[in-house]
Design a protein around this motif. Sequence first.
Motif, short mmCIF file in Angstrom:
data_model
loop_
_atom_site.label_atom_id
_atom_site.label_comp_id
_atom_site.label_asym_id
_atom_site.label_seq_id
_atom_site.Cartn_x
_atom_site.Cartn_y
_atom_site.Cartn_z
N ARG A 459 0.83 -1.21 0.00
CA ARG A 459 0.00 0.00 0.00
C ARG A 459 0.86 1.26 0.00
O ARG A 459 0.55 2.25 -0.66
CB ARG A 459 -0.93 0.01 1.22
CG ARG A 459 -2.16 -0.86 1.09
CD ARG A 459 -3.24 -0.45 2.09
NE ARG A 459 -2.77 -0.50 3.45
CZ ARG A 459 -2.84 -1.58 4.24
NH1 ARG A 459 -3.36 -2.71 3.74
NH2 ARG A 459 -2.42 -1.55 5.47
N SER A 460 1.96 1.23 0.77
CA SER A 460 2.84 2.39 0.83
C SER A 460 3.47 2.68 -0.53
O SER A 460 3.51 3.83 -0.98
CB SER A 460 3.93 2.16 1.88
OG SER A 460 4.85 3.22 1.89
N GLU A 461 3.96 1.62 -1.21
CA GLU A 461 4.56 1.82 -2.53
C GLU A 461 3.53 2.30 -3.53
O GLU A 461 3.80 3.16 -4.37
CB GLU A 461 5.19 0.50 -3.00
CG GLU A 461 6.41 0.07 -2.21
CD GLU A 461 7.52 1.12 -2.26
OE1 GLU A 461 7.76 1.67 -3.35
OE2 GLU A 461 8.12 1.39 -1.21
N TRP A 462 2.32 1.77 -3.45
CA TRP A 462 1.23 2.19 -4.36
C TRP A 462 0.91 3.67 -4.13
O TRP A 462 0.74 4.43 -5.08
CB TRP A 462 -0.01 1.33 -4.11
CG TRP A 462 -1.21 1.75 -4.90
CD1 TRP A 462 -1.53 1.38 -6.18
CD2 TRP A 462 -2.25 2.62 -4.48
NE1 TRP A 462 -2.70 1.97 -6.58
CE2 TRP A 462 -3.17 2.75 -5.56
CE3 TRP A 462 -2.51 3.33 -3.31
CZ2 TRP A 462 -4.31 3.54 -5.49
CZ3 TRP A 462 -3.64 4.11 -3.24
CH2 TRP A 462 -4.53 4.22 -4.31
N ALA A 463 0.83 4.10 -2.87
CA ALA A 463 0.49 5.48 -2.55
C ALA A 463 1.55 6.44 -3.07
O ALA A 463 1.24 7.49 -3.63
CB ALA A 463 0.32 5.64 -1.04
N LYS A 464 2.83 6.06 -2.92
CA LYS A 464 3.91 6.93 -3.42
C LYS A 464 3.83 7.08 -4.93
O LYS A 464 4.01 8.17 -5.48
CB LYS A 464 5.27 6.36 -3.02
CG LYS A 464 5.58 6.47 -1.53
CD LYS A 464 6.94 5.87 -1.22
CE LYS A 464 7.24 5.95 0.27
NZ LYS A 464 8.57 5.35 0.60
N LEU A 465 3.55 5.97 -5.62
CA LEU A 465 3.45 6.00 -7.08
C LEU A 465 2.33 6.92 -7.53
O LEU A 465 2.49 7.74 -8.44
CB LEU A 465 3.25 4.58 -7.61
CG LEU A 465 3.04 4.48 -9.14
CD1 LEU A 465 4.29 4.95 -9.86
CD2 LEU A 465 2.70 3.05 -9.51
N GLN A 466 1.16 6.81 -6.88
CA GLN A 466 0.01 7.62 -7.27
C GLN A 466 0.27 9.11 -7.02
O GLN A 466 -0.09 9.96 -7.82
CB GLN A 466 -1.25 7.19 -6.51
CG GLN A 466 -1.56 5.70 -6.51
CD GLN A 466 -1.25 5.02 -7.83
OE1 GLN A 466 -1.68 5.47 -8.90
NE2 GLN A 466 -0.52 3.92 -7.76
N LEU A 467 0.90 9.40 -5.88
CA LEU A 467 1.13 10.80 -5.53
C LEU A 467 2.14 11.44 -6.49
O LEU A 467 1.94 12.57 -6.95
CB LEU A 467 1.61 10.91 -4.09
CG LEU A 467 1.42 12.27 -3.41
CD1 LEU A 467 -0.03 12.71 -3.47
CD2 LEU A 467 1.88 12.21 -1.96
N MET A 468 3.22 10.72 -6.79
CA MET A 468 4.20 11.25 -7.72
C MET A 468 3.62 11.41 -9.12
O MET A 468 3.89 12.39 -9.82
CB MET A 468 5.43 10.34 -7.77
CG MET A 468 6.28 10.37 -6.52
SD MET A 468 6.86 12.04 -6.08
CE MET A 468 7.79 12.46 -7.54
N ASP A 469 2.77 10.49 -9.52
CA ASP A 469 2.12 10.59 -10.83
C ASP A 469 1.20 11.80 -10.89
O ASP A 469 1.18 12.53 -11.89
CB ASP A 469 1.34 9.31 -11.12
CG ASP A 469 0.65 9.35 -12.47
OD1 ASP A 469 1.35 9.32 -13.50
OD2 ASP A 469 -0.60 9.45 -12.50
N PHE A 470 0.48 12.04 -9.81
CA PHE A 470 -0.43 13.19 -9.76
C PHE A 470 0.36 14.50 -9.84
O PHE A 470 0.00 15.41 -10.60
CB PHE A 470 -1.24 13.14 -8.47
CG PHE A 470 -2.15 14.34 -8.29
CD1 PHE A 470 -3.42 14.36 -8.84
CD2 PHE A 470 -1.72 15.46 -7.58
CE1 PHE A 470 -4.25 15.45 -8.69
CE2 PHE A 470 -2.55 16.56 -7.42
CZ PHE A 470 -3.81 16.55 -7.98
#
Length: 511
Positions: A459-470
């Motif tokens: 979940r942590s890795e997924w959240a970082k990916l989404q935030l950086m993409d945004f």
Amino acid sequence: MVQKPWRIIPRPIMETILNNHAHRHHVHQPLILHGPRGTGKTTLILERFMESWNKGPHVTGYIDFGSSVKGNHPSNGNSFPWGSWSNCEKPELNTLKNDLETCLEKMAVNGVNLGVIGSSEVFRTLKKWHCLDTVLEKIIGVDKGVVASKRGLSKKVNTVGLWDKAIRVLSVRLSAEEKDGVLGVRGKIGDLTVEEGLYYKEGLLALRLAKEVIRVQQGFRANAVKHLNETGGFSRSLANSATDWPYLLLELLSGAAQADYFQPKLVINNIEVLKHAALVDNSSVSAPMYHDSLIWRIIALGANETCLPVIFVTSDSYYSYSAYMDFGFPDIFISRETFGWTPQQAKVHMVPDYFSQSEWDLIVEVLGPNARHLFEIYALKQSSSYQALMSDKESTFEDIIDAYLAYLQVTVVNPAMDRALSLLQNFALDAQKGKIPKDKLRFGAPWRYPPNKDDPSLRSEWAKLQLMDFIQCFVNAEFGINYFGDCSLEIFDDPSANAMIEVLYIYTIFF
């Protein structure tokens, strides 16, 4: 120590939007100006307007709740905001209440001196919301030093008679200096006839009496308020009782407004500070309850009757994004977002009044003409710490910029990103548990496919990916998203957008 995958992105955003809303006679909605922490360019614009807003028929009250944040405001000799509100000691609610009431009282006195607010207007407005007989009898009895008896106050005496008698009692109790000096009449007595002087004095005494009436009624509810604070409950009537006095003044001022003769306006800077103030005793309800009652009653006054122009200056996205849902009036706030200037526009206003040409070139290169950055850098230039640093011949203006960027990274960007990541991880957990509607997870964007198993690391890795993409998409879009213009409200389906807004990252860093 986990390395932070983000950096400050200093870029200008959009053009400033500001209309002549506050020059209108009567309005039905408050106006929300979103600026960098209710400061920066928004404040500079308001400062220019304030002078003309206090000429002729215009009477403008200005309140800055941020000035009570002792460690971070220029009025206290400090470099605001060389630190964020969340890191500062919360101001006391009583201090903010006193600032609000004092400002409104001065505006009401101006109304009395112009002859548009008299004793009858005060009585009529007060009687509309308050039962007066018992309180007036108590005030008259206490003033005489005895308990009012049935024989002393005949039942035949109506409320108007009690009001007039209380005015006379209050007049006797006050000294001549209090009536003419403290109440503000002495300076104009020589220009008035006897009748006019009595009219003005009676109006000012009526304001004093109305304040006393509300104070006595609040005393009746003191135990209930104390119990409410101890239990953490909610009471609409007790919350409204805490705001009775400022609301009465607002209603008086709104009702007395006359085009080309008396046009009051109210500007409240850093309104969000009121919501987070500290309650140190039981003299009032909690700060969030007081804040909500005040906002609600301003909205009700505008929706049901007429309200003077009320301008909230804030960078808190709550007032434009979700306040309408909490208060039930989708169109009650007229929102005017305040963004950064273009370099050419900003230079006209900033050079040479605030920065030298060399300083300006450095600011534009490193930070851009962002309103918040400009204000904070200028505040630092005026601070004693800057002067001490610049006394070192080897130190330059670049050192201040570097220190400022480092401070923002540590105190604003990193905590905001940590909080946003936490919100995104909670979203992924809710999706895994089936709490997120499937229609929000049916399209092809990567963020719509959170981890389908309970794995904190995933979940942590997924959240970082989404935030950086945004953030990368936000940068590529030049920080401009006109979601109303092209009906693209689906941006708020993106949990990254909601997380960024909730932690105020979009406002505090970019705007």
